[in-house]
Design a protein around this motif. Sequence first.
Motif, short mmCIF file in Angstrom:
data_model
loop_
_atom_site.label_atom_id
_atom_site.label_comp_id
_atom_site.label_asym_id
_atom_site.label_seq_id
_atom_site.Cartn_x
_atom_site.Cartn_y
_atom_site.Cartn_z
N GLU A 149 -6.89 7.42 -2.76
CA GLU A 149 -6.98 6.91 -1.40
C GLU A 149 -6.32 5.54 -1.28
O GLU A 149 -5.62 5.26 -0.31
CB GLU A 149 -8.46 6.81 -0.98
N LEU A 150 -6.52 4.68 -2.29
CA LEU A 150 -5.91 3.36 -2.28
C LEU A 150 -4.39 3.44 -2.36
O LEU A 150 -3.69 2.58 -1.82
CB LEU A 150 -6.44 2.52 -3.44
N ASP A 151 -3.90 4.47 -3.00
CA ASP A 151 -2.45 4.64 -3.12
C ASP A 151 -1.78 4.83 -1.76
O ASP A 151 -0.57 4.65 -1.63
CB ASP A 151 -2.12 5.83 -4.02
N ARG A 152 -2.59 5.20 -0.76
CA ARG A 152 -2.03 5.37 0.58
C ARG A 152 -1.73 4.02 1.23
O ARG A 152 -0.97 3.96 2.20
CB ARG A 152 -3.02 6.13 1.47
N LEU A 153 -2.35 2.95 0.71
CA LEU A 153 -2.22 1.63 1.32
C LEU A 153 -1.19 0.78 0.60
O LEU A 153 -1.08 0.83 -0.63
CB LEU A 153 -3.57 0.91 1.30
N SER A 154 -0.47 -0.02 1.37
CA SER A 154 0.44 -0.99 0.76
C SER A 154 -0.38 -2.13 0.17
O SER A 154 -1.59 -2.26 0.43
CB SER A 154 1.39 -1.55 1.82
N ALA A 155 0.27 -2.98 -0.61
CA ALA A 155 -0.43 -4.12 -1.22
C ALA A 155 -1.03 -5.03 -0.15
O ALA A 155 -2.17 -5.50 -0.27
CB ALA A 155 0.53 -4.90 -2.11
N ARG A 156 -0.27 -5.29 0.91
CA ARG A 156 -0.77 -6.14 1.98
C ARG A 156 -1.94 -5.48 2.71
O ARG A 156 -2.93 -6.13 3.08
CB ARG A 156 0.36 -6.45 2.97
N GLU A 157 -1.83 -4.18 2.93
CA GLU A 157 -2.92 -3.46 3.59
C GLU A 157 -4.20 -3.51 2.76
O GLU A 157 -5.30 -3.61 3.30
CB GLU A 157 -2.52 -2.01 3.86
N LEU A 195 -7.00 5.95 5.98
CA LEU A 195 -8.26 6.30 5.31
C LEU A 195 -9.13 7.23 6.16
O LEU A 195 -10.21 7.61 5.74
CB LEU A 195 -9.04 5.03 4.95
N GLN A 196 -8.64 7.54 7.35
CA GLN A 196 -9.34 8.42 8.29
C GLN A 196 -10.73 7.87 8.63
O GLN A 196 -11.73 8.60 8.60
CB GLN A 196 -9.43 9.84 7.70
N LEU A 197 -10.76 6.58 8.96
CA LEU A 197 -12.00 5.92 9.36
C LEU A 197 -11.86 5.47 10.81
O LEU A 197 -10.74 5.33 11.32
CB LEU A 197 -12.26 4.70 8.46
N SER A 198 -12.99 5.25 11.48
CA SER A 198 -12.91 4.94 12.92
C SER A 198 -13.30 3.52 13.28
O SER A 198 -13.10 3.11 14.43
CB SER A 198 -13.83 5.91 13.69
N SER A 199 -13.85 2.74 12.33
CA SER A 199 -14.28 1.39 12.68
C SER A 199 -14.36 0.51 11.45
O SER A 199 -14.34 0.99 10.31
CB SER A 199 -15.66 1.42 13.35
N ARG A 200 -14.49 -0.80 11.68
CA ARG A 200 -14.68 -1.73 10.57
C ARG A 200 -15.98 -1.44 9.84
O ARG A 200 -16.08 -1.63 8.63
CB ARG A 200 -14.69 -3.17 11.11
#
Length: 213
Positions: A149-157, A195-200
């Motif tokens: 899942e983390l691999d979907r995010l860039s370093a900054r993200e 991450l298919q999430l809807s809120s903080r």
Amino acid sequence: MRVLLVDDHSIFRAGLRAELGDAVEVVGEAATADEAVQMAHELRPDVVLLDVHLPGSEGGGGEVLRRCGDLLGEVRFLALSVSDAAEDVVGVIRAGARGYITKTSSGADVVRALTSVADGDAVFSPKLAGFVLDAFGAAQGEQATAEDELDRLSAREREVMRLIARGYAYKEVASELYISIKTVETHVSAVLRKLQLSSRHELTAWALERKLL
């Protein structure tokens, strides 16, 4: 935004009501756990601003939350206290509160916290967020199992994700990472989408479960 104030001190409620001004609609005030539970069910406010230490009840604010369990999701609860002790913070969060602020907060801070909680976000100062992370994080030594899942995010993200999940406001993230607030908003939207999430609030729970903070 419709708000129910719960605190046993009438002078404090009056002062807080004055501080909130026209930013919110205070639909009621309660001084005891029984009053809070009754009024929350009758009024169905957007947010209950809940004192953690209520006299005449064994569990204080936590008791109110447990007795209002059927309202969670429809009505959101923001804990307010003079205490920043870890056991107080963790207790009400476990019971269902969406955030926790101290009575040293300014009126503007309270309004911002109420707005965030009403929008579905979790609200903590960085210090209080640390207590929550410790309490809800994975067991000691357990490794995060979300590399895919983390691999979907860039370093900054990833950087933005960790700060947002810890309870930092967009402005604070922008200052910390030397980027604009608009860029922070863009990164948060991307993180939630990937991450298919809807809120903080969901992001914080996701990160806690994986001991990523």
